[in-house]
Design a protein around this motif. Structure first.
Motif, PDB file in Angstrom:
ATOM      1  N   GLU A  92      45.443  24.624  45.882  1.00 13.73           N
ATOM      2  CA  GLU A  92      44.829  23.995  44.704  1.00 13.73           C
ATOM      3  C   GLU A  92      45.696  22.849  44.186  1.00 13.73           C
ATOM      4  OE1 GLU A  92      42.114  27.138  42.263  1.00 13.73           O
ATOM      5  OE2 GLU A  92      44.277  27.504  42.221  1.00 13.73           O
ATOM      6  N   VAL A  93      47.010  23.066  44.169  1.00 13.74           N
ATOM      7  CA  VAL A  93      47.926  22.025  43.676  1.00 13.74           C
ATOM      8  C   VAL A  93      47.911  20.815  44.603  1.00 13.74           C
ATOM      9  CG1 VAL A  93      50.350  21.464  43.233  1.00 13.74           C
ATOM     10  CG2 VAL A  93      49.425  23.672  42.484  1.00 13.74           C
ATOM     11  N   ILE A  94      47.947  21.082  45.917  1.00 21.26           N
ATOM     12  CA  ILE A  94      47.992  19.990  46.901  1.00 21.26           C
ATOM     13  C   ILE A  94      46.672  19.216  46.934  1.00 21.26           C
ATOM     14  CG2 ILE A  94      48.196  19.453  49.367  1.00 21.26           C
ATOM     15  CD1 ILE A  94      49.987  22.004  49.566  1.00 21.26           C
ATOM     16  N   SER A  95      45.548  19.952  46.944  1.00 21.43           N
ATOM     17  CA  SER A  95      44.230  19.327  47.107  1.00 21.43           C
ATOM     18  C   SER A  95      43.617  18.838  45.800  1.00 21.43           C
ATOM     19  CB  SER A  95      43.258  20.315  47.756  1.00 21.43           C
ATOM     20  OG  SER A  95      43.012  21.401  46.878  1.00 21.43           O
ATOM     21  N   LYS A  96      44.187  19.329  44.683  1.00 21.04           N
ATOM     22  CA  LYS A  96      43.640  19.034  43.349  1.00 21.04           C
ATOM     23  C   LYS A  96      42.189  19.479  43.219  1.00 21.04           C
ATOM     24  CE  LYS A  96      46.785  15.154  42.570  1.00 21.04           C
ATOM     25  NZ  LYS A  96      46.925  13.714  42.296  1.00 21.04           N
ATOM     26  N   LYS A  97      41.862  20.544  43.944  1.00 26.81           N
ATOM     27  CA  LYS A  97      40.547  21.175  43.850  1.00 26.81           C
ATOM     28  C   LYS A  97      40.714  22.579  43.281  1.00 26.81           C
ATOM     29  CE  LYS A  97      38.079  18.896  47.671  1.00 26.81           C
ATOM     30  NZ  LYS A  97      36.802  18.617  47.035  1.00 26.81           N
ATOM     31  N   SER A  98      39.678  23.072  42.629  1.00 28.91           N
ATOM     32  CA  SER A  98      39.735  24.403  42.029  1.00 28.91           C
ATOM     33  C   SER A  98      38.992  25.409  42.895  1.00 28.91           C
ATOM     34  CB  SER A  98      39.109  24.360  40.628  1.00 28.91           C
ATOM     35  OG  SER A  98      39.127  25.638  40.040  1.00 28.91           O
ATOM     36  N   CYS A  99      39.542  26.623  42.978  1.00 34.92           N
ATOM     37  CA  CYS A  99      38.905  27.691  43.750  1.00 34.92           C
ATOM     38  C   CYS A  99      38.919  28.969  42.921  1.00 34.92           C
ATOM     39  CB  CYS A  99      39.649  27.911  45.073  1.00 34.92           C
ATOM     40  SG  CYS A  99      38.905  29.174  46.138  1.00 34.92           S
ATOM     41  N   ARG A 100      37.754  29.532  42.672  1.00 40.32           N
ATOM     42  CA  ARG A 100      37.668  30.782  41.936  1.00 40.32           C
ATOM     43  C   ARG A 100      38.082  31.954  42.842  1.00 40.32           C
ATOM     44  NH1 ARG A 100      37.212  27.755  38.159  1.00 40.32           N
ATOM     45  NH2 ARG A 100      35.512  27.692  36.626  1.00 40.32           N
ATOM     46  N   ILE A 101      38.666  32.986  42.216  1.00 36.97           N
ATOM     47  CA  ILE A 101      39.069  34.186  42.939  1.00 36.97           C
ATOM     48  C   ILE A 101      38.102  35.318  42.591  1.00 36.97           C
ATOM     49  CG2 ILE A 101      40.911  35.847  43.369  1.00 36.97           C
ATOM     50  CD1 ILE A 101      41.586  32.992  44.232  1.00 36.97           C
ATOM     51  N   TYR A 102      37.435  35.824  43.614  1.00 39.33           N
ATOM     52  CA  TYR A 102      36.495  36.938  43.467  1.00 39.33           C
ATOM     53  C   TYR A 102      37.099  38.154  44.153  1.00 39.33           C
ATOM     54  CZ  TYR A 102      32.323  39.762  44.571  1.00 39.33           C
ATOM     55  OH  TYR A 102      31.418  40.775  44.716  1.00 39.33           O
ATOM     56  N   MET A 103      37.161  39.275  43.431  1.00 37.48           N
ATOM     57  CA  MET A 103      37.693  40.508  44.013  1.00 37.48           C
ATOM     58  C   MET A 103      36.644  41.602  43.922  1.00 37.48           C
ATOM     59  SD  MET A 103      41.672  40.618  42.777  1.00 37.48           S
ATOM     60  CE  MET A 103      42.779  39.236  43.147  1.00 37.48           C
ATOM     61  N   ASP A 104      36.368  42.230  45.058  1.00 38.87           N
ATOM     62  CA  ASP A 104      35.394  43.323  45.150  1.00 38.87           C
ATOM     63  C   ASP A 104      36.064  44.663  44.904  1.00 38.87           C
ATOM     64  OD1 ASP A 104      32.674  42.889  45.618  1.00 38.87           O
ATOM     65  OD2 ASP A 104      33.070  42.177  47.650  1.00 38.87           O
ATOM     66  N   LEU A 105      35.561  45.441  43.944  1.00 37.97           N
ATOM     67  CA  LEU A 105      35.967  46.834  43.830  1.00 37.97           C
ATOM     68  C   LEU A 105      35.282  47.633  44.935  1.00 37.97           C
ATOM     69  CD1 LEU A 105      35.698  47.280  39.952  1.00 37.97           C
ATOM     70  CD2 LEU A 105      37.763  46.879  41.307  1.00 37.97           C
ATOM     71  N   ALA A 106      35.962  48.649  45.439  1.00 35.70           N
ATOM     72  CA  ALA A 106      35.429  49.403  46.586  1.00 35.70           C
ATOM     73  C   ALA A 106      34.209  50.227  46.209  1.00 35.70           C
ATOM     74  CB  ALA A 106      36.518  50.309  47.151  1.00 35.70           C
ATOM     75  N   GLY A 107      34.270  50.899  45.046  1.00 38.05           N
ATOM     76  CA  GLY A 107      33.153  51.738  44.631  1.00 38.05           C
ATOM     77  C   GLY A 107      33.058  53.009  45.453  1.00 38.05           C
ATOM     78  N   PRO A 108      32.158  53.905  45.082  1.00 34.44           N
ATOM     79  CA  PRO A 108      32.028  55.203  45.759  1.00 34.44           C
ATOM     80  C   PRO A 108      31.169  55.118  47.014  1.00 34.44           C
ATOM     81  CG  PRO A 108      30.530  55.124  43.911  1.00 34.44           C
ATOM     82  CD  PRO A 108      31.257  53.805  43.920  1.00 34.44           C
ATOM     83  N   LYS A 109      31.652  54.449  48.015  1.00 35.36           N
ATOM     84  CA  LYS A 109      30.902  54.354  49.264  1.00 35.36           C
ATOM     85  C   LYS A 109      30.828  55.729  49.907  1.00 35.36           C
ATOM     86  CE  LYS A 109      29.062  52.121  52.841  1.00 35.36           C
ATOM     87  NZ  LYS A 109      27.765  51.472  52.789  1.00 35.36           N
ATOM     88  N   ILE A 110      29.625  56.217  50.074  1.00 35.70           N
ATOM     89  CA  ILE A 110      29.431  57.570  50.617  1.00 35.70           C
ATOM     90  C   ILE A 110      29.384  57.481  52.135  1.00 35.70           C
ATOM     91  CG2 ILE A 110      27.963  59.615  50.579  1.00 35.70           C
ATOM     92  CD1 ILE A 110      26.811  58.464  47.891  1.00 35.70           C
ATOM     93  N   ARG A 111      30.330  58.129  52.787  1.00 32.94           N
ATOM     94  CA  ARG A 111      30.443  58.050  54.249  1.00 32.94           C
ATOM     95  C   ARG A 111      30.500  59.450  54.864  1.00 32.94           C
ATOM     96  NH1 ARG A 111      31.508  52.908  55.978  1.00 32.94           N
ATOM     97  NH2 ARG A 111      32.256  51.423  54.422  1.00 32.94           N
ATOM     98  N   THR A 112      30.288  59.513  56.177  1.00 31.07           N
ATOM     99  CA  THR A 112      30.357  60.782  56.908  1.00 31.07           C
ATOM    100  C   THR A 112      31.814  61.175  57.150  1.00 31.07           C
ATOM    101  OG1 THR A 112      30.190  59.557  58.988  1.00 31.07           O
ATOM    102  CG2 THR A 112      28.158  60.442  58.076  1.00 31.07           C
ATOM    103  N   LYS A 113      32.056  62.477  57.083  1.00 24.81           N
ATOM    104  CA  LYS A 113      33.400  63.008  57.333  1.00 24.81           C
ATOM    105  C   LYS A 113      33.252  64.306  58.126  1.00 24.81           C
ATOM    106  CE  LYS A 113      37.421  64.776  54.796  1.00 24.81           C
ATOM    107  NZ  LYS A 113      37.924  65.103  53.435  1.00 24.81           N
ATOM    108  N   PHE A 114      33.939  64.398  59.257  1.00 26.11           N
ATOM    109  CA  PHE A 114      33.857  65.608  60.074  1.00 26.11           C
ATOM    110  C   PHE A 114      34.800  66.675  59.514  1.00 26.11           C
ATOM    111  CE2 PHE A 114      32.588  63.185  64.218  1.00 26.11           C
ATOM    112  CZ  PHE A 114      31.364  62.909  63.641  1.00 26.11           C
ATOM    113  N   ILE A 115      34.343  67.921  59.549  1.00 25.45           N
ATOM    114  CA  ILE A 115      35.158  69.037  59.066  1.00 25.45           C
ATOM    115  C   ILE A 115      35.135  70.156  60.100  1.00 25.45           C
ATOM    116  CG2 ILE A 115      34.776  68.506  56.622  1.00 25.45           C
ATOM    117  CD1 ILE A 115      32.665  70.701  56.541  1.00 25.45           C
ATOM    118  N   GLY A 116      35.965  71.174  59.876  1.00 24.85           N
ATOM    119  CA  GLY A 116      36.008  72.310  60.787  1.00 24.85           C
ATOM    120  C   GLY A 116      36.507  71.923  62.168  1.00 24.85           C
TER     121      GLY A 116
END
Length: 492
Positions: free
Chosen positions: A176-200
């Motif tokens: 940003e300093v070198i290019s004199k352009k602005s860039c927004r920062i977007y951050m994704d929270l993971a959230g409760p992604k429901i996935r398969t899990k093997f047991i036993g």
């Protein structure tokens, strides 16, 4: 004809009256709406009032009378109804007109877009690029991305660690300093992604063969079933089990495995009948997503992991992507948690990725309007599984219409030019999809070896479509096919 015009005047007058009454009825709900969002709040109610009934006959008769058919007026709908009434001879003074006209709506949306996406061209989509430590290796590369059109950098907090995130941020700030352009920062929270899990006994396996017609179980243990005959898969979020009911559909692995809940076998144990497997090899693997499109699951979208990374996100992000948000109280909860880490909090992007979030979209937008700025992401991966692939196109349009009525900027996400990104060659369907994406205010692309080629293609498509279309309004610039044909001498 005169009789029909009289009928149109009556219908439009009745429609406008309904709009005004609906706003008045809900005024008690507007107390906490941000002052700059008030016009948007009213206009969204006006638009929902229009769309709660079938208006196709009204549209056709307006069109036949040479008048606006109300389509493409989402952003200023009551004002448009009034403008048509005036054309029909209804006496209206300027003071009677709704304050949210086309120009005002454009200004509101432009300010929202500029604030969220640092857009240099508010009437063209911004581009968000996903970065991680494997691709963000130098300030020179980040500079190339920004020069090619990236105005938002996405960091997925579900992957890597604070060390890698900080390194990416440092590279962006240097650029940003070198290019004199602005860039927004977007951050994704993971959230409760429901996935398969093997047991036993299956815990160490990489895959388990299954077949259509088979009954498998979702649960935390093999208690209550025969471990030799039965298969139990644990969802990573066990809390979901208590919200499941017989008859509810279950989709696993992006819908490649489809079934329904046949029985509640006991507390914390649910029997799922497999109906269809759309895979070359009918195997079930761990860490594959599970979707319950019919189930009213009430779990907190803020996981313990999200709460742990939230202080970092609040400190460094301009935008926070809220995964699996379903209810207005989810937004209120996140806002409170962020305020615990500082007075200045990032703007929230509501990721619409469940069928429940689609149903609750107006309520989510009204809750978002309690803040100065916020946006929506059409997260098409899980959303396609939740609503059905056949309905995805329709649902995308519905989200775009409702968000335009609320002047809410939209991010078009998931698999945008994915084949080009991975292989260097786009499919024809991807090009069409990218042109549709130009109706949103921002387009998100994932990481891949051909990011610069994707940015170049997207910019080309966006600029071309921008001369033909403003969102979904066709602008009627000169059509070369027409002018070239009509400039020739008659040949027949």
């Amino acid at each position: 004809m005169e009789t029909d015009l009289d009928l149109l005047r009556l219908e439009l007058s009745t429609l406008e009256k309904e709009m005004v009454e609906e706003v008045e009825r809900r005024k008690v709900c507007s107390a906490n709406i941000q002052s700059r969002q008030y016009n948007s709040w009213k206009n969204l109610i006006h638009y929902l009032t229009l769309r709660r009934a079938d208006r196709r006959d009204l549209q056709l008769r307006l069109h036949n009378a040479g008048l606006s058919a109300l389509s493409n007026s989402e952003s200023h709908i009551r004002h448009q109804v009034q403008a048509i009434q005036k054309r029909l001879g209804v006496s209206l003074e300027e003071k009677d007109f709704a304050t949210c006209n086309y120009q005002v709506s454009r200004e509101i949306l432009s300010e929202n877009v500029s604030q969220l996406f640092a857009s240099e061209h508010p009437h063209q989509p911004s581009i968000m690029v996903t970065l991680d430590s494997s691709v963000a290796t130098s300030a020179a590369f980040i500079a190339e991305l920004m020069k090619a059109g990236m105005t938002v950098a996405r960091i997925n907090l579900a992957h890597e660690s604070e060390k890698e995130w900080r390194e990416i941020l440092e590279l962006i700030r240097k650029t940003e300093v070198i290019s004199k352009k602005s860039c927004r920062i977007y951050m994704d929270l993971a959230g409760p992604k429901i996935r398969t899990k093997f047991i036993g006994k299956q815990q160490k396996l990489e895959q388990i063969p299954i077949k259509e017609g088979q009954l498998i179980y979702l649960g935390s243990s093999y208690e209550g079933v025969d471990e030799k005959k039965d298969l139990v898969i644990s969802p990573t979020e066990l809390e979901v089990l208590k919200f499941l009911k017989t008859g509810d559909r279950v989709f696993i692995d992006d819908g490649k495995i489809q079934g329904f809940i046949e029985k509640i076998a006991g507390e914390g144990l649910v029997g799922v009948r497999i109906l269809r497997i759309v895979k070359k090899k009918p195997n079930l693997k761990p860490e594959k997503g599970i979707n319950f499109p019919d189930s009213k699951i009430k779990i907190n979208p803020l996981t313990e992991y999200d709460l742990n990374v939230l202080p970092f996100a609040v400190t460094h992000a301009d935008l926070i992507g809220y995964s699996f948000v379903n209810r207005p109280k989810d937004i209120a909860n996140l806002m409170q948690e962020m305020k615990n880490h500082g007075e200045k909090v990032p703007s929230v992007i509501l990721k619409i990725e469940t069928s429940l979030a689609v149903r609750n979209l107006p309520a989510l937008l009204f809750e978002g309007m309690k803040n100065p700025f916020f946006g929506v992401m059409i997260a098409r991966g899980d959303l396609a599984v939740e609503v059905g692939f056949e309905r995805l196109s329709e649902v995308q349009d519905e989200i775009l219409w409702i968000c335009e009525a609320g002047h809410v900027p939209v991010i078009w996400a998931t698999q945008v030019m994915e084949t080009l990104h991975k292989s260097g060659l786009a499919t024809r369907a991807e090009i069409t999809d990218a042109s549709q994406a130009a109706m949103a205010e921002c387009i998100m692309i994932n990481k891949g070896p051909h990011t610069l080629e994707v940015l170049d293609s997207l910019q080309n498509i966006i600029q071309r479509m921008g001369t033909h279309r403003d969102k979904k309004r066709y602008t009627f610039r000169e059509l070369k096919i027409a002018s070239k044909f009509l400039s020739k001498q008659l040949l027949f």
